[in-house]
Design a protein around this motif. Structure first.
Motif, mmCIF file in Angstrom:
data_model
loop_
_atom_site.group_PDB
_atom_site.id
_atom_site.type_symbol
_atom_site.label_atom_id
_atom_site.label_comp_id
_atom_site.label_asym_id
_atom_site.label_seq_id
_atom_site.Cartn_x
_atom_site.Cartn_y
_atom_site.Cartn_z
ATOM 1 N N ARG A 63 0.869 -1.188 0.000
ATOM 2 C CA ARG A 63 0.000 0.000 0.000
ATOM 3 C C ARG A 63 0.897 1.226 0.000
ATOM 4 N N VAL A 64 0.617 2.172 -0.904
ATOM 5 C CA VAL A 64 1.440 3.373 -1.013
ATOM 6 C C VAL A 64 0.572 4.617 -1.116
ATOM 7 N N LYS A 65 1.171 5.735 -0.793
ATOM 8 C CA LYS A 65 0.558 7.051 -0.970
ATOM 9 C C LYS A 65 1.528 7.838 -1.832
ATOM 10 N N VAL A 66 1.027 8.492 -2.877
ATOM 11 C CA VAL A 66 1.892 9.252 -3.777
ATOM 12 C C VAL A 66 1.604 10.745 -3.646
ATOM 13 N N LYS A 67 2.620 11.546 -3.966
ATOM 14 C CA LYS A 67 2.454 12.997 -4.000
ATOM 15 C C LYS A 67 3.359 13.557 -5.083
ATOM 16 N N GLY A 68 3.128 14.811 -5.430
ATOM 17 C CA GLY A 68 3.965 15.467 -6.427
ATOM 18 C C GLY A 68 3.579 15.178 -7.863
ATOM 19 N N LEU A 69 2.411 14.586 -8.094
ATOM 20 C CA LEU A 69 1.952 14.330 -9.466
ATOM 21 C C LEU A 69 1.275 15.580 -10.017
ATOM 22 N N GLU A 70 1.241 15.695 -11.331
ATOM 23 C CA GLU A 70 0.487 16.765 -11.970
ATOM 24 C C GLU A 70 -1.002 16.444 -11.806
ATOM 25 N N PRO A 71 -1.780 17.318 -11.179
ATOM 26 C CA PRO A 71 -3.180 17.000 -10.862
ATOM 27 C C PRO A 71 -4.032 16.585 -12.061
ATOM 28 N N LEU A 72 -3.824 17.191 -13.234
ATOM 29 C CA LEU A 72 -4.675 16.891 -14.391
ATOM 30 C C LEU A 72 -4.110 15.819 -15.311
ATOM 31 N N GLN A 73 -2.849 15.472 -15.140
ATOM 32 C CA GLN A 73 -2.214 14.421 -15.949
ATOM 33 C C GLN A 73 -2.795 13.057 -15.560
ATOM 34 N N GLN A 74 -2.976 12.190 -16.532
ATOM 35 C CA GLN A 74 -3.436 10.832 -16.278
ATOM 36 C C GLN A 74 -2.220 9.929 -16.034
ATOM 37 N N TYR A 75 -2.347 9.042 -15.034
ATOM 38 C CA TYR A 75 -1.249 8.143 -14.679
ATOM 39 C C TYR A 75 -1.754 6.709 -14.530
ATOM 40 N N TYR A 76 -0.880 5.787 -14.859
ATOM 41 C CA TYR A 76 -1.060 4.382 -14.533
ATOM 42 C C TYR A 76 -0.170 4.116 -13.324
ATOM 43 N N ILE A 77 -0.646 3.300 -12.392
ATOM 44 C CA ILE A 77 0.174 2.860 -11.275
ATOM 45 C C ILE A 77 0.328 1.349 -11.427
ATOM 46 N N ALA A 78 1.550 0.872 -11.342
ATOM 47 C CA ALA A 78 1.822 -0.553 -11.564
ATOM 48 C C ALA A 78 2.800 -1.056 -10.511
ATOM 49 N N ILE A 79 2.850 -2.365 -10.377
ATOM 50 C CA ILE A 79 3.798 -3.004 -9.469
ATOM 51 C C ILE A 79 4.433 -4.185 -10.195
ATOM 52 N N ASP A 80 5.683 -4.426 -9.900
ATOM 53 C CA ASP A 80 6.328 -5.662 -10.307
ATOM 54 C C ASP A 80 7.185 -6.126 -9.137
ATOM 55 N N VAL A 81 7.700 -7.324 -9.235
ATOM 56 C CA VAL A 81 8.511 -7.895 -8.160
ATOM 57 C C VAL A 81 9.788 -8.422 -8.808
ATOM 58 N N VAL A 82 10.925 -7.934 -8.318
ATOM 59 C CA VAL A 82 12.213 -8.294 -8.920
ATOM 60 C C VAL A 82 13.123 -8.960 -7.894
ATOM 61 N N PRO A 83 14.046 -9.797 -8.352
ATOM 62 C CA PRO A 83 14.985 -10.448 -7.426
ATOM 63 C C PRO A 83 15.880 -9.427 -6.734
ATOM 64 N N VAL A 84 16.174 -9.672 -5.474
ATOM 65 C CA VAL A 84 17.108 -8.834 -4.717
ATOM 66 C C VAL A 84 18.540 -9.189 -5.098
ATOM 67 N N ASP A 85 18.771 -10.472 -5.359
ATOM 68 C CA ASP A 85 20.109 -10.954 -5.705
ATOM 69 C C ASP A 85 19.969 -12.222 -6.543
ATOM 70 N N SER A 86 21.072 -12.860 -6.845
ATOM 71 C CA SER A 86 21.039 -14.091 -7.652
ATOM 72 C C SER A 86 21.320 -15.315 -6.787
ATOM 73 N N LYS A 87 20.832 -15.296 -5.569
ATOM 74 C CA LYS A 87 21.065 -16.390 -4.621
ATOM 75 C C LYS A 87 19.784 -17.177 -4.376
ATOM 76 N N ARG A 88 19.978 -18.440 -4.028
ATOM 77 C CA ARG A 88 18.897 -19.296 -3.554
ATOM 78 C C ARG A 88 19.145 -19.469 -2.058
ATOM 79 N N TYR A 89 18.065 -19.531 -1.282
ATOM 80 C CA TYR A 89 18.194 -19.583 0.176
ATOM 81 C C TYR A 89 17.571 -20.850 0.740
ATOM 82 N N ARG A 90 17.975 -21.195 1.944
ATOM 83 C CA ARG A 90 17.343 -22.271 2.696
ATOM 84 C C ARG A 90 17.197 -21.788 4.123
#
Length: 188
Positions: free
Chosen positions: A15-42
């Motif tokens: 959950r996020v709150k955004v600020k500093g956008l142009e009030p009349l401009q249209q925006y898409y908000i998206a999320i992705d999930v990326v690896p932190v590193d190239s390791k496998r854990y146990r």
């Protein structure tokens, strides 16, 4: 974070709150999930911690974008509300065709939130990857997580009322099994 072949809602959700956008401009908000590193854990039970178990190759999985269902909206609308990604589903099914975010178990990841200015040259509702311009990306170290197909620490089900959390039905089964092992009646 538990992931399944069928797809499981991200819990807790971002959950996020955004600020500093142009009030009349249209925006898409998206999320992705990326690896932190190239390791496998146990998970090492006797020391209750995650340890590196080797290297991995993430190049076979391209991060999927999840476009917030209210997109596009004006900057004014986005700035006056909390933006919740509570419908995002995670999967370990590399053949997923339902639009879930594909991850590998026993790896560390971080969600990234993208604010994308609408551009008439592109149909952003159908995008598979981020445009080259007009994008602001945010990530927060506090949101990093390790993926599992089952909780690795037997104490997790009893933490903070998780046994009642609707997003974690597997926890309720683990709690019942633990109660039976102790000889106590299971609730629920």
């Amino acid at each position: 974070m538990i992931i399944t072949k069928a797809g499981r809602r991200m819990f807790p959700s971002v959950r996020v709150k955004v600020k500093g956008l142009e009030p009349l401009q249209q925006y898409y908000i998206a999320i992705d999930v990326v690896p932190v590193d190239s390791k496998r854990y146990r998970y090492v039970y006797h020391s209750s911690q995650w340890m590196v178990a080797g290297n991995t190759d993430h190049s076979c999985i391209t991060p999927r974008l999840y476009i917030h269902p209210d997109s596009p909206c004006s900057g004014e609308t986005w700035m006056r509300q909390i933006i919740s990604f509570d419908r995002v589903k995670l999967t370990n099914n590399e053949m997923d065709d339902k639009g879930h975010i594909i991850l590998q178990s026993m790896h560390k990841y971080k969600p990234r939130v993208h604010v994308i200015a609408q551009d008439s040259r592109f149909d952003l509702a159908q995008i598979q990857s981020l445009p080259a311009e007009g994008v602001q990306t945010f990530s927060f170290q506090e949101t990093e997580f390790t993926t599992v197909t089952a909780y690795q620490n037997q104490q997790v089900p009893g933490v903070g009322g998780m046994e009642r959390a609707p997003a974690v039905p597997g926890v309720r089964g683990m709690e019942r099994n633990r109660m039976r092992e102790r000889g106590a009646p299971a609730s629920g």
